[in-house]
Design an enzyme around this catalytic site. Structure first.
Site, short mmCIF file in Angstrom:
data_model
loop_
_atom_site.label_atom_id
_atom_site.label_comp_id
_atom_site.label_asym_id
_atom_site.label_seq_id
_atom_site.Cartn_x
_atom_site.Cartn_y
_atom_site.Cartn_z
CB SER A 183 44.44 34.72 43.96
OG SER A 183 43.22 35.41 43.98
CG HIS A 211 48.70 34.43 45.09
ND1 HIS A 211 48.46 33.35 45.91
CD2 HIS A 211 47.72 35.31 45.34
CE1 HIS A 211 47.37 33.57 46.62
NE2 HIS A 211 46.90 34.75 46.30
CE LYS A 242 48.35 35.46 49.48
NZ LYS A 242 48.15 36.89 49.17
C1 PLP Z 1 47.53 38.10 49.66
C2 PLP Z 1 47.74 39.26 48.77
C3 PLP Z 1 47.95 40.55 49.30
C4 PLP Z 1 47.86 40.82 50.76
O1 PLP Z 1 48.99 40.36 51.44
P1 PLP Z 1 49.04 40.48 53.03
O2 PLP Z 1 50.49 40.54 53.35
O3 PLP Z 1 48.34 39.29 53.58
O4 PLP Z 1 48.33 41.75 53.39
C5 PLP Z 1 48.21 41.57 48.41
N1 PLP Z 1 48.23 41.36 47.07
C6 PLP Z 1 48.01 40.16 46.54
C7 PLP Z 1 48.05 39.97 45.06
C8 PLP Z 1 47.75 39.07 47.37
O5 PLP Z 1 47.51 37.87 46.83
#
Ligand code: PLP
Length: 395
Positions: A183, A211, A242
């Site tokens: 990220s 992501h 996301k």
């Molecule tokens: C955002 C993210 C998560 C967490 O996701 P949520 O559904 O918001 O708990 C887990 N792993 C990665 C790689 C992320 O970028």
């Protein structure tokens, strides 16, 4: 007792403030979108949400969610295996498996839970987990809860991964664990080489597509699509929070027996509430939309290319990216904060990141592109970057 504890907390909080690491929250009073209004009155162009496909305020998803409230009510008041499973949950699980070309899916309240509950039910002290050093916090926590022997390899470094795989040959089962897109840089895991090593050294693979799902690959199936490896990795985790609508919810999708075992033993699944039917219904609509058309992926990919191309031509130092994350390198922590606050005055909302979120001396502004941005909005952002960049002598 509390008096002493309070003093202790206040001191620690002050330390955080003194280091400039105290996180403030900006209050948004409109739906999530390309433009947002904040409670101080400004309207800003938003380049820091994970709203990659612009679905956070999509009318079709809102309609599906509203309809599901009429047909299925608001909440489940139960974990899945007692009385928290509706036809909508089952349908979404099946649709996600079809989307990723996997055998079955298990839903969680968040991907944090999917990762937190993944490793401990599957592996024991006889086994090995070989994890990328830059993996997400939820993977790190999930791995900590598991008794498997832990190995870490340098970010995307497959030579280092190979060394760790050789060291781990004594163990019974080996699982290589990686984010799909990292990220902070927007780089992807080199899944093509990882798969070759997994074959050579007899290991399984888990990829977190949080992501990358909806974003990477021509049709948004993630890094497994990018490398033409659909159905070839044993475990994929991801989020509905996301690109996939942005509300809440996570999932693990992959081999049938793995998903089956998670339903029996994964603690965040067994001991935490089922996602509301409205989220499942909007999720179903979302997957259907992705299956019907690629317009949002195409728009996102062309927006990203346009932005990166213009910014590079202006002389900005952009990290090579294969996602919708664009890291504009500034290297200096203070400069990154000054740059971001000047951009905000120009109506562009981005975040400057610096140590310890990124390595020391690697401060940057992270720009997240979205299919919701139109050409004018991209140009406005690029012009603001140019203006501030010249003012601060970055270009
Ligand atoms: C955002 C993210 C998560 C967490 O996701 P949520 O559904 O918001 O708990 C887990 N792993 C990665 C790689 C992320 O970028």
């Amino acid at each position: 007792m509390y008096k002493d504890f309070q003093d202790h907390l206040l001191k620690s909080l002050n330390d955080i403030r003194d280091k400039g690491l105290y996180k403030e929250e900006r209050i948004i009073i409109t739906p999530q979108g390309a433009t947002i209004n904040v409670d101080t009155g400004e309207e800003v162009l938003n380049f820091c949400a994970n709203n990659y496909l612009g679905l956070s305020n999509n009318p079709e998803l809102i309609k599906a969610a509203k309809e599901a409230m009429d047909t299925h009510g608001y909440g489940m008041s139960s974990v899945r295996f007692i009385c928290g499973t509706t036809d909508l949950h089952k349908e979404l699980e099946k649709k996600l498996a079809d989307f990723f070309g996997t055998e079955d899916t298990i839903l969680y309240a968040a991907c944090f839970d999917a990762n937190g509950g993944l490793f401990e039910p599957l592996l024991t002290s006889e086994d090995a987990i070989i994890s990328d050093t830059l993996n997400h916090a939820s993977i790190i926590d999930g791995v900590r809860l598991c008794k498997a022997r832990r190995y870490r390899f340098e970010n995307t470094n497959t030579d280092d991964l190979e060394k760790k795989l050789i060291e781990a040959q004594e163990q019974r089962f080996r699982l290589i664990v990686t984010d799909g897109v990292f990220s902070m840089d927007g780089n992807v895991a080199p899944l093509d080489r990882i798969v070759k090593l997994a074959e050579k050294y007899n290991a399984m693979i888990m990829v977190d597509e949080s992501h990358s799902a909806g974003v990477v690959g021509k049709t948004g199936r993630g890094v497994t699509e990018l490398y033409d490896l659909r159905g070839k990795v044993e475990i994929i985790t991801g989020t509905l929070g996301k690109a996939f609508g942005g509300a809440i919810g996570g999932f693990t999708t992959g081999k049938k027996e793995i998903i089956d075992m998670l339903r029996q033993r994964s603690r965040p699944y067994l001991f935490s509430n089922s996602i509301p039917p409205l989220v499942a219904a909007a999720g179903i609509r979302m997957v259907d939309m992705m299956t019907e058309t690629n317009v949002l992926q195409d728009k996102l990919h062309s927006n990203t290319e346009y932005f990166v191309d213009k910014m590079s031509k202006l002389g900005f130092d952009i990290k090579p990216s294969q996602s919708a994350i664009c890291a504009v390198m500034l290297y200096d922590a203070k400069l990154s904060q000054e740059f971001a606050s000047k951009l905000l005055k120009e109506g562009i909302y981005v975040i400057g990141f610096y140590y310890p979120v990124v390595p020391d001396g690697q401060a940057r502004i992270r720009v997240q592109l979205s299919a919701a941005h139109d050409q004018d909005q991209l140009d406005k952002a690029i012009n603001a970057f140019e203006k501030v960049g010249r003012e601060l002598k970055v270009i």
